[in-house]
Structure formats: C-alpha cells, structure tokens
Design an enzyme around this catalytic site. Structure first.
Site, PDB file in Angstrom:
ATOM      1  N   LYS A  13       0.826  -1.219   0.000  1.00 45.55           N
ATOM      2  CA  LYS A  13       0.000   0.000   0.000  1.00 45.55           C
ATOM      3  C   LYS A  13       0.857   1.264   0.000  1.00 45.55           C
ATOM      4  O   LYS A  13       0.573   2.208  -0.731  1.00 45.55           O
ATOM      5  CB  LYS A  13      -0.916   0.037   1.248  1.00 45.55           C
ATOM      6  CG  LYS A  13      -1.871  -1.125   1.353  1.00 45.55           C
ATOM      7  CD  LYS A  13      -2.833  -0.931   2.514  1.00 45.55           C
ATOM      8  CE  LYS A  13      -2.158  -0.918   3.853  1.00 45.55           C
ATOM      9  NZ  LYS A  13      -1.707  -2.220   4.376  1.00 45.55           N
ATOM     10  N   ARG A  88      -9.734   0.158   9.351  1.00 49.28           N
ATOM     11  CA  ARG A  88      -9.247  -1.209   9.575  1.00 49.28           C
ATOM     12  C   ARG A  88     -10.270  -2.051  10.308  1.00 49.28           C
ATOM     13  O   ARG A  88     -10.037  -3.231  10.538  1.00 49.28           O
ATOM     14  CB  ARG A  88      -7.990  -1.143  10.429  1.00 49.28           C
ATOM     15  CG  ARG A  88      -6.694  -1.201   9.671  1.00 49.28           C
ATOM     16  CD  ARG A  88      -5.580  -1.040  10.697  1.00 49.28           C
ATOM     17  NE  ARG A  88      -4.387  -1.698  10.331  1.00 49.28           N
ATOM     18  CZ  ARG A  88      -3.350  -1.096   9.733  1.00 49.28           C
ATOM     19  NH1 ARG A  88      -3.424   0.169   9.399  1.00 49.28           N
ATOM     20  NH2 ARG A  88      -2.269  -1.772   9.477  1.00 49.28           N
ATOM     21  N   ARG A 127      11.964  -7.383   6.398  1.00 49.87           N
ATOM     22  CA  ARG A 127      11.858  -6.161   5.592  1.00 49.87           C
ATOM     23  C   ARG A 127      12.523  -4.994   6.344  1.00 49.87           C
ATOM     24  O   ARG A 127      12.469  -4.918   7.568  1.00 49.87           O
ATOM     25  CB  ARG A 127      10.356  -5.924   5.364  1.00 49.87           C
ATOM     26  CG  ARG A 127       9.924  -4.518   5.103  1.00 49.87           C
ATOM     27  CD  ARG A 127       8.454  -4.463   4.813  1.00 49.87           C
ATOM     28  NE  ARG A 127       7.696  -3.971   5.957  1.00 49.87           N
ATOM     29  CZ  ARG A 127       6.467  -3.499   5.874  1.00 49.87           C
ATOM     30  NH1 ARG A 127       5.844  -3.504   4.725  1.00 49.87           N
ATOM     31  NH2 ARG A 127       5.851  -3.056   6.937  1.00 49.87           N
ATOM     32  N   ARG A 154      11.383  -2.191  11.353  1.00 53.33           N
ATOM     33  CA  ARG A 154      10.270  -1.699  12.161  1.00 53.33           C
ATOM     34  C   ARG A 154      10.045  -2.676  13.296  1.00 53.33           C
ATOM     35  O   ARG A 154      10.139  -3.877  13.102  1.00 53.33           O
ATOM     36  CB  ARG A 154       9.019  -1.625  11.293  1.00 53.33           C
ATOM     37  CG  ARG A 154       8.615  -0.207  10.956  1.00 53.33           C
ATOM     38  CD  ARG A 154       7.544  -0.173   9.931  1.00 53.33           C
ATOM     39  NE  ARG A 154       6.314  -0.847  10.319  1.00 53.33           N
ATOM     40  CZ  ARG A 154       5.199  -0.839   9.596  1.00 53.33           C
ATOM     41  NH1 ARG A 154       5.175  -0.180   8.461  1.00 53.33           N
ATOM     42  NH2 ARG A 154       4.119  -1.462   9.994  1.00 53.33           N
ATOM     43  N   ARG A 165      -0.182  -9.548  13.474  1.00 56.12           N
ATOM     44  CA  ARG A 165      -0.691  -8.505  12.564  1.00 56.12           C
ATOM     45  C   ARG A 165      -1.531  -9.115  11.460  1.00 56.12           C
ATOM     46  O   ARG A 165      -2.576  -8.571  11.092  1.00 56.12           O
ATOM     47  CB  ARG A 165       0.464  -7.704  11.946  1.00 56.12           C
ATOM     48  CG  ARG A 165       0.973  -6.633  12.876  1.00 56.12           C
ATOM     49  CD  ARG A 165       2.325  -6.155  12.440  1.00 56.12           C
ATOM     50  NE  ARG A 165       2.297  -5.391  11.217  1.00 56.12           N
ATOM     51  CZ  ARG A 165       3.361  -5.244  10.433  1.00 56.12           C
ATOM     52  NH1 ARG A 165       4.500  -5.828  10.714  1.00 56.12           N
ATOM     53  NH2 ARG A 165       3.259  -4.504   9.343  1.00 56.12           N
TER      54      ARG A 165
END
Ligand code: ADP
Length: 221
Positions: A13, A88, A127, A154, A165
């Site tokens: 996104k 969300r 990542r 992160r 998540r």
C-alpha cells in the site's frame, strides 16, 4: 479524488500510495506513519500507542477515528486524499462514511492489493524501512536509494509481531472490504507483480484524473 488503499500488512500500500501522491498531488494519509511519528515525538498518544504497535495489535477505534477526523479537515485534503491504513475495522468504516458525508465528500474508489498470506509473511519478516522517507526494502539492503539514510527494521516487523498482525487483519479488517463491496467501490488488484505492473493497474482503476467510472466489483474472494 478520494481514495482508500486497502490490503494486508506488507501488501504494498505504501509504495502505491507514494506513486499516487506524486501523480495527483494529493496527500497520502498513512495512519501507521502518523502513529509512529507520535511515538517518535514522545506525545501522550505515542506513549499509549507504542506497546500496541509493538505487539501488532490495533489502536482503539475512538483514537483512530479522532486522528482521521482531524486530518481530513486540513485544507490540503480539499482536492482529495489517499488514505492508507484506515478504516481497519467495520466501526471505523462506518465512522468514515459519516465523516466524508459531513464534509460533503465521498469515497471514489477502494484499491484492494491482494497478496496471499504466505507471501505476506515472507515479505514482512526481515523487511527494512528508511526512517526518513518510510520507503521499504528487502532484507540485506544497506541504505535508502532516495536519501541515503541507514535502514532499520520496524519493531512490528520482528517475527513475534508479524503473525499477530496478519491474524488481526484477517479477523477485523477483511470484513471492511464487504462494507465497500456492496457499494461497488472496490477494484481488486493482484499485488504479486512488479511494482510497475501493479502501478499500471492501480492507475487504470483510478482513471487519468481519478475519474474512472465504477466497474462492477471484480472480487475473487
Ligand atoms: P501495516 O499495514 O504494514 O500493518 P501500518 O504502518 O499501516 O502497517 O500500521 C502499523 C500499526 O499501526 C498497526 O499494526 C496498528 O497497530 C496501528 N494502526 C494503524 N492504523 C490503524 C487503524 N486504522 N486502526 C487501528 N490501529 C491502526
């Protein structure tokens, strides 16, 4: 042009939002980035949100709706906006409907970037992200191509937070798609191609000025 970017964590996104922002010169409103900025600044909201993000859970609907309410009222949102990471949950979607209505606006299109769960897990674990511009990179990359910053992981991309998540996304966020599907607003795009190929399809769904006519929803799930 008022757009929502919808997709699981790691679906791309942010990358597509950046493309749309430079193309149409409208703000990219990323609720995750906004929360991380609050954490960085050490505000009261940031202190509250930090452990929630670290565990991969969701910040409360009330807080998130308040954040979006303030943001959409800013003058830079007048020509349009790209929201990434909101709504969300179904209550957030209902609150957004009421809010855009109140502002005399509407949602023109929901871009759904669809990526299978096994690929999401693969993409998220390891990542790296640029702390300056938020661009993401695969594991092993040393520095940001745009600004040279040293890349970091992160907190919520650490293995213990990745699975929660995805699970919370499947439970709370997947139903949001049905909310917009009924209105025929969803354009589903396969999020597994190259960035360029996905961008091409996103632009096709949005139209040259964000004016593509609503197509019949083409969902495969
Ligand atoms: P991703 O889409 O990769 O999970 P984001 O940067 O969009 O990452 O969001 C990071 C975290 O911020 C989420 O896991 C959640 O804790 C919090 N968050 C962001 N947006 C919302 C929202 N609309 N409702 C609840 N929590 C949110």
């Amino acid at each position: 042009m008022n757009l929502l970017l919808y997709g699981a964590p790691g679906s791309g996104k942010g990358t597509q939002a950046n493309m749309l922002r430079s193309r149409f010169s409208i703000p990219h409103i990323a609720t995750g980035d906004m929360l991380r900025a609050e954490i960085q600044a050490g505000t009261e909201l940031g202190r509250k949100a930090q452990p929630i993000l670290a565990e991969g859970k969701y910040v409360s609907d009330d807080i998130m709706i308040g954040i979006i309410r303030n943001r959409l009222r800013q003058p830079d949102c007048e020509p349009g906006f790209i929201i990434d990471g909101f709504p969300r949950t179904v209550p957030q979607a209902e609150a957004l409907d009421a809010l855009v209505d109140e502002l005399g606006k509407g949602i023109d299109r929901v871009i759904y970037l669809k990526v299978p769960v096994d690929q999401l897990l693969h993409r998220l674990s390891g990542r790296l992200v640029c702390p300056t511009c938020q661009r993401t990179y695969p594991p092993g990359t040393a520095a940001c191509e745009s600004d040279g910053s040293a890349l970091v992981q992160r907190e919520d991309d650490k293995p213990e937070a990745v699975r929660p998540r995805i699970e919370i996304y499947l439970e709370k966020t997947v139903p949001v798609l049905d909310h917009y599907d009924v209105e025929g607003l969803v354009s589903e795009i396969d999020g597994r191609g190259t960035i360029e190929e996905i961008s091409r399809q996103v632009l096709e769904a949005v139209g040259p000025n964000g004016t593509a006519p609503a197509k019949a929803a083409k969902r495969t799930t």
